[in-house]
Design a protein around this motif. Structure first.
Motif, mmCIF file in Angstrom:
data_model
loop_
_atom_site.group_PDB
_atom_site.id
_atom_site.type_symbol
_atom_site.label_atom_id
_atom_site.label_comp_id
_atom_site.label_asym_id
_atom_site.label_seq_id
_atom_site.Cartn_x
_atom_site.Cartn_y
_atom_site.Cartn_z
ATOM 1 N N LEU A 110 0.855 -1.188 0.000
ATOM 2 C CA LEU A 110 0.000 0.000 0.000
ATOM 3 C C LEU A 110 0.889 1.235 0.000
ATOM 4 C CD1 LEU A 110 -2.466 -1.102 2.859
ATOM 5 C CD2 LEU A 110 -2.929 -1.179 0.393
ATOM 6 N N PRO A 111 0.455 2.306 -0.667
ATOM 7 C CA PRO A 111 1.246 3.538 -0.592
ATOM 8 C C PRO A 111 1.307 3.974 0.878
ATOM 9 C CG PRO A 111 -0.612 3.783 -2.134
ATOM 10 C CD PRO A 111 -0.784 2.469 -1.440
ATOM 11 N N GLU A 173 5.069 1.803 -9.834
ATOM 12 C CA GLU A 173 4.186 2.677 -10.630
ATOM 13 C C GLU A 173 2.749 2.606 -10.115
ATOM 14 O OE1 GLU A 173 6.764 1.138 -11.938
ATOM 15 O OE2 GLU A 173 7.121 1.680 -14.036
ATOM 16 N N ILE A 174 2.332 1.400 -9.749
ATOM 17 C CA ILE A 174 0.965 1.214 -9.261
ATOM 18 C C ILE A 174 0.759 1.999 -7.957
ATOM 19 C CG2 ILE A 174 -0.657 -0.535 -8.361
ATOM 20 C CD1 ILE A 174 0.775 -2.545 -10.352
ATOM 21 N N LEU A 175 1.776 1.899 -7.083
ATOM 22 C CA LEU A 175 1.696 2.604 -5.793
ATOM 23 C C LEU A 175 1.727 4.114 -5.992
ATOM 24 C CD1 LEU A 175 4.160 0.275 -3.857
ATOM 25 C CD2 LEU A 175 1.701 0.432 -3.439
ATOM 26 N N ALA A 177 0.635 5.713 -8.400
ATOM 27 C CA ALA A 177 -0.665 6.157 -8.926
ATOM 28 C C ALA A 177 -1.739 6.162 -7.843
ATOM 29 C CB ALA A 177 -1.073 5.275 -10.100
ATOM 30 N N GLY A 178 -1.360 5.744 -6.627
ATOM 31 C CA GLY A 178 -2.316 5.810 -5.522
ATOM 32 C C GLY A 178 -3.098 4.525 -5.291
ATOM 33 N N TYR A 179 -2.645 3.443 -5.910
ATOM 34 C CA TYR A 179 -3.321 2.163 -5.725
ATOM 35 C C TYR A 179 -2.467 1.219 -4.892
ATOM 36 C CZ TYR A 179 -6.526 3.681 -9.321
ATOM 37 O OH TYR A 179 -7.473 4.403 -10.006
ATOM 38 N N GLY A 180 -3.134 0.320 -4.196
ATOM 39 C CA GLY A 180 -2.450 -0.780 -3.559
ATOM 40 C C GLY A 180 -2.489 -1.979 -4.490
ATOM 41 N N ILE A 181 -1.682 -2.985 -4.151
ATOM 42 C CA ILE A 181 -1.718 -4.208 -4.940
ATOM 43 C C ILE A 181 -1.600 -5.402 -4.007
ATOM 44 C CG2 ILE A 181 0.753 -3.921 -5.518
ATOM 45 C CD1 ILE A 181 -0.513 -5.374 -8.291
ATOM 46 N N PHE A 402 -4.512 0.019 -17.421
ATOM 47 C CA PHE A 402 -5.415 -0.371 -16.326
ATOM 48 C C PHE A 402 -5.564 0.790 -15.337
ATOM 49 C CE2 PHE A 402 -3.409 -4.902 -16.736
ATOM 50 C CZ PHE A 402 -4.026 -5.070 -17.955
ATOM 51 N N ILE A 403 -4.440 1.421 -15.049
ATOM 52 C CA ILE A 403 -4.468 2.537 -14.092
ATOM 53 C C ILE A 403 -5.295 3.700 -14.654
ATOM 54 C CG2 ILE A 403 -3.028 4.294 -12.960
ATOM 55 C CD1 ILE A 403 -0.859 2.021 -12.738
#
Ligand code: GCU
Length: 414
Positions: A110-111, A173-175, A177-181, A402-403
């Motif tokens: 998570l960010p 990059e995903i983090l 962008a403000g998303y968790g994975i 996707f983002i």
């Protein structure tokens, strides 16, 4: 083209658009007893449950029992990751029945210092530790297919396979962008082999039963079940916005993601990456992989009933546009790749177009085009699609789309 035709000759696989049979898709919006489905209410009350049941009985197999998480072991609540920009959480979900126990290890990033985070969740192919070079990810300890070049021998991973799939997981990059994975190794739920004694399946057996019934869960249903259990956990995690959990998957795991989104409407969005045959692609086109080839090569993925339709696609009571339609009205993104003919890019696109009919019942557009877009030119309404230049894979290009799609869908209109 020459090499494609040669391949077709050698294997009897059709890659020629001219050889696609004339087919008629089963009606999405006519119920079993002939009733026209004209609005979202009837879709939800009549047609959606009918189709869900057909996919359960004839394709993936129904999940025969409720199995709840028995224990949550937090191995790491908030480890520092990616130079302090993120936190890493490692959680073991334990399931028990009689003398059976199964652990599904969920890895979450998570960010840092954010709350109510939207999260992408998907399974991985070879262990959580393969998705990043991060040395603190716990190594998978369930069965993994041997792959000596990755140091996977005797079906156990070693340090050598750490990070080997990181190209497919642009986590930073995903983090950013403000998303968790979040991810689980698919083999924690059910090892990807034709064996019904391992994984979660035995939890559903009666005394003396050794494999699922002809209409009961294959491995893809088991994986989809695992995704719904990840969702169970995520909805208890105070840092996660459980109303914005996006289920995604590549290839066989994309098939599982679609089926999970169909089964569990808590998933707010679904992404199918190169999911192909028995994923997004229309079966009746018989282009690339077919029901016959998939049930032969991967007999454990589906319920036994699906075998009836090998070379008899026209008898299937469903086709895959109906699976996509089960995601509606939630946003859906489908991808293909130009060199991934085995997955039938055109069949994936046409299927996404057809599913639009159900989105329209909810007053949204589905895919806003009629013709397949050029490579690397994403299109998006409430259904999005792109065909990426290149091979069967999930790349940072795909992730960028996707983002963008998620940003677009999750931002309330002004
Ligand atoms: C094989 C299989 C496909 C599957 C793919 C994958 O190619 O035939 O159906 O999608 O593996 O999971 O990569």
């Amino acid at each position: 083209l020459i090499s494609v035709n040669l391949m077709a000759q050698q294997t009897g696989v059709n890659y020629d658009e001219k050889e696609v049979p004339n087919y008629k898709l089963p009606e999405l919006l006519v119920s079993k007893n002939g009733r026209k489905i004209k609005n979202a209410k009837r879709w939800e009350k009549i047609r959606r449950p009918e189709l869900l049941k057909l996919f359960e009985q004839e394709v993936y197999g129904k999940i025969p029992v409720d199995i709840e998480i028995d224990d949550v072991i937090i191995h790491e609540a908030a480890g520092e990751a990616f130079n302090g920009t993120a936190i890493r959480r490692q959680v073991e979900l334990v399931f028990r029945k009689d003398d059976l126990a199964l652990s599904a290890n969920l890895l979450i990033y998570l960010p840092k210092d954010s709350d109510n985070v939207p999260v992408f969740v998907g399974l991985n192919f070879n262990g959580n530790h393969t998705v990043s070079d991060d040395p603190d990810i716990r190594l998978a300890d369930s069965w993994v297919r041997d792959n000596p070049s990755l140091g996977i021998v005797h079906n156990q991973v070693t340090e050598q396979s750490r990070g080997v799939a990181s190209d497919r997981w642009p986590i930073e990059e995903i983090l950013e962008a403000g998303y968790g994975i979040a991810t689980i190794y698919c083999g924690d739920i059910d090892p990807d082999r034709d064996n019904f004694q391992d994984g979660i399946h035995p939890f559903s057996y009666q005394l003396g039963q050794f494999r699922p019934g002809y209409d009961e869960w294959g491995t893809i249903s088991a994986w989809a079940w695992g995704l719904t259990k990840a969702m169970d956990y995520l909805s208890t995690d105070a840092d996660v916005d459980s109303s914005r959990v996006i289920v995604f998957g590549h290839s066989r795991l994309g098939k599982a993601a679609l089926w999970a989104a169909a089964l569990d409407q808590r998933f707010a969005m679904c992404i199918s990456n190169n999911s192909g045959c028995m994923g997004a692609a229309l079966s009746r086109r018989q282009f690339g992989e077919t029901v016959g080839s998939i049930t032969k090569a991967f007999p454990h993925w589906f319920c036994e009933n699906l075998n009836k339709y090998a070379s008899r696609e026209e008898n299937l009571p469903v086709d895959q546009h109906m699976l996509l339609a089960l995601v509606a009205p939630r946003p859906l993104y489908v991808t293909s790749a130009t060199e991934d003919l085995w997955a039938d890019p055109k069949g994936e696109f046409l299927s996404a177009i057809e599913a639009g009919a159900v989105y329209q019942l909810y007053g949204t557009e589905g895919l806003p085009v009629n013709e397949m877009p050029a490579p690397d030119s994403p299109v998006a309404g409430s259904v999005g699609y792109h065909i990426r230049t290149g091979k069967h894979d999930i790349t940072s290009y795909d992730w960028k789309q996707f983002i963008d799609f998620a940003n677009q869908q999750f931002t309330p209109e002004q």
